[in-house]
Design an enzyme around this catalytic site. Sequence first.
Site, short mmCIF file in Angstrom:
data_model
loop_
_atom_site.label_atom_id
_atom_site.label_comp_id
_atom_site.label_asym_id
_atom_site.label_seq_id
_atom_site.Cartn_x
_atom_site.Cartn_y
_atom_site.Cartn_z
N GLU A 151 -3.69 -78.60 -77.27
CA GLU A 151 -4.64 -77.58 -77.73
C GLU A 151 -4.07 -76.18 -77.49
OE1 GLU A 151 -9.21 -75.96 -76.90
OE2 GLU A 151 -8.33 -77.47 -75.57
N GLU A 245 -18.17 -76.79 -78.62
CA GLU A 245 -18.05 -76.15 -77.32
C GLU A 245 -18.86 -74.87 -77.30
OE1 GLU A 245 -13.88 -76.76 -75.05
OE2 GLU A 245 -13.84 -75.35 -76.71
#
Length: 291
Positions: A151, A245
């Site tokens: 990521e 998120e």
Amino acid sequence: MTTIPNLLGVHALVWVGGWSKDQCREAIKNSAEAGYGLIEIPALDPKSIDVEHTKATLKEFGLKGACSLGLSFDADINNDDSEIAKRGEARLMDALNVVEQLGGDYLGGVIFSALGKYKFPPTKKARDNAVAALKRLAIAAQAKGITLGLEPVNRYESNLLNTGSQALEMIKDIGEPNVVVHLDIYHMNIEEQDLVSPVLEAGNKLGYVHIGASHRGPLGTGNIDFDSFFGALAKIGYKGTITFESFSSTVVAPDLSSTLGIWRNLWTDNKSMAKSAREYIENKIVAAHKN
């Protein structure tokens, strides 16, 4: 309801700041009730996770579990010091074992470096150490049927991978088939030229997606062009997981909250916020596939 091609997940920090038995149950129960099919569990300290209890609770509510983490500066594979790099690799192996024991198939996040602001650019030796450790991790993960996701995060959270292109380059250097790009729209909004070309460039190496607002508050607020991003996902035929998120000082995980700079309340009612986020994502996916 229109069927969408993606499994939708939610980050555990939307619900809880730790992972006690009560927090585990609360997070998994709330995720299921909000309509998600996966919960992403932070594994910054893999040995603190009660695997048997978590696995049983996931089964009870019919959810999949995935794990993510960022390394710490004292256990960091992106380091010249071989002892520090070894500690980082050991932590990654511990996290991999947690995913396996949970019956999961994904470990991602900032698994290539410490999660935090470095004082210097990466050195060649540090990057080489990271690549070598990730190759060993990937080989171990293959035997367990687990995919690893790199990521890219913004410059204040890592000095090594800040863009999708850098992640693809590292994947090539690792040379194992079970390593994918994990794009996070929050970080892309800071570091990328746009929100479309990194998706198209990743193509079939895109394996996991984080969705959040530009300020990490409720979806539908902030300044991100979600239509372009979801259009790009549709264009490459992305069928992987999309995880929501959102962080607020309402829910505090002491170490992670400080590292991510979660200093203010961006929401207080996480249940309605998470449910509306799931509906928002579904609507964007459906609209993108119609165009």
